[in-house]
Design an enzyme around this catalytic site. Structure first.
Site, PDB file in Angstrom:
ATOM      1  N   ASP A  18      -8.608 -20.160 -18.746  1.00  0.00           N
ATOM      2  CA  ASP A  18      -8.111 -18.788 -18.664  1.00  0.00           C
ATOM      3  C   ASP A  18      -7.403 -18.522 -19.988  1.00  0.00           C
ATOM      4  O   ASP A  18      -6.242 -18.880 -20.158  1.00  0.00           O
ATOM      5  CB  ASP A  18      -7.152 -18.631 -17.485  1.00  0.00           C
ATOM      6  CG  ASP A  18      -6.542 -17.245 -17.421  1.00  0.00           C
ATOM      7  OD1 ASP A  18      -7.262 -16.257 -17.704  1.00  0.00           O
ATOM      8  OD2 ASP A  18      -5.346 -17.133 -17.093  1.00  0.00           O
ATOM      9  N   GLU A  79     -13.028 -17.478 -18.589  1.00  0.00           N
ATOM     10  CA  GLU A  79     -12.919 -16.085 -18.159  1.00  0.00           C
ATOM     11  C   GLU A  79     -13.239 -15.155 -19.322  1.00  0.00           C
ATOM     12  O   GLU A  79     -12.828 -15.395 -20.453  1.00  0.00           O
ATOM     13  CB  GLU A  79     -11.513 -15.813 -17.626  1.00  0.00           C
ATOM     14  CG  GLU A  79     -11.428 -14.512 -16.861  1.00  0.00           C
ATOM     15  CD  GLU A  79     -10.136 -14.390 -16.087  1.00  0.00           C
ATOM     16  OE1 GLU A  79     -10.115 -14.794 -14.910  1.00  0.00           O
ATOM     17  OE2 GLU A  79      -9.158 -13.901 -16.667  1.00  0.00           O
ATOM     18  N   ASP A 151      -1.346 -19.104 -14.794  1.00  0.00           N
ATOM     19  CA  ASP A 151      -2.447 -19.311 -15.744  1.00  0.00           C
ATOM     20  C   ASP A 151      -3.236 -20.573 -15.404  1.00  0.00           C
ATOM     21  O   ASP A 151      -4.461 -20.593 -15.528  1.00  0.00           O
ATOM     22  CB  ASP A 151      -1.912 -19.381 -17.179  1.00  0.00           C
ATOM     23  CG  ASP A 151      -1.208 -18.099 -17.576  1.00  0.00           C
ATOM     24  OD1 ASP A 151      -1.893 -17.074 -17.716  1.00  0.00           O
ATOM     25  OD2 ASP A 151       0.032 -18.116 -17.724  1.00  0.00           O
TER      26      ASP A 151
END
Length: 183
Positions: A18, A79, A151
């Site tokens: 991420d 992502e 996160d």
């Protein structure tokens, strides 16, 4: 009396990332042939304290390379960038994402990209799930106790989304690119 030989179950180690210009979440899971998930590692790499933005990018690159060397994942999900509040934030996020992608690619691992809605759909059941739902589901799906940094939870969710997607592709035999509707 001999027992029948059972085939060995193979596992695949997946790193999920991420990306962020302040914190980059990294999570590693294993998935076996039956789809069972297990937690290997997770962290949130805080880079906001670096003296310059280029040094933040270097830190992301170095940390991802070090984590790959330590845990040896063979596949990666990351992502995709979503629209940020302003252009400067979007550019910085894209650069952080690029540093992470370069680190993974430099280790010979193919990168698979997932939209935030795809990740949430895979782990929460709705593409509009919020961060607390993702954190909760990571604890449930991976048997983690205690609070999970947002996160790091998002990175584990990306890894799980990739695990689900690769299993679906194997079952159906249709490439992921064919799943998207053309507009």
């Amino acid at each position: 009396m001999s027992t029948p030989h059972l085939p060995e179950s193979r596992t695949t180690r997946i790193i999920g990332i991420d990306p962020g210009s302040q914190r980059t979440g990294i999570g590693i899971i294993e998935v076996d042939d039956a789809g069972r998930l297990s937690h290997v590692f997770h962290t949130a790499v805080a880079v906001a304290g670096e003296p310059s933005f280029p040094l933040r990018l270097k830190r992301i690159f170095d940390e991802v390379c070090d984590i790959i060397a330590a845990h040896r994942p063979t596949e990666c999900g990351i992502e995709r960038v979503f629209m940020a509040r302003n252009a400067d934030s979007a550019l910085k996020l894209g650069q952080a994402r690029g540093a992470a992608i370069c680190a993974v690619a430099s280790q010979g691992i193919e990168v698979h990209e997932y939209a935030p809605t795809e990740v949430k759909q895979a782990v929460v059941g709705s593409g509009r799930g919020d961060k607390t739902q993702v954190q909760h589901m990571m604890g449930v799906l991976l048997g983690l106790k205690g609070p999970l940094q947002a996160d790091a939870a998002d990175a584990l969710a990306v890894a799980i989304a990739h695990a689900h997607t690769r299993a679906s592709i194997a079952r159906v035999g249709i490439p992921r690119t064919a799943w998207r509707r053309r507009r």
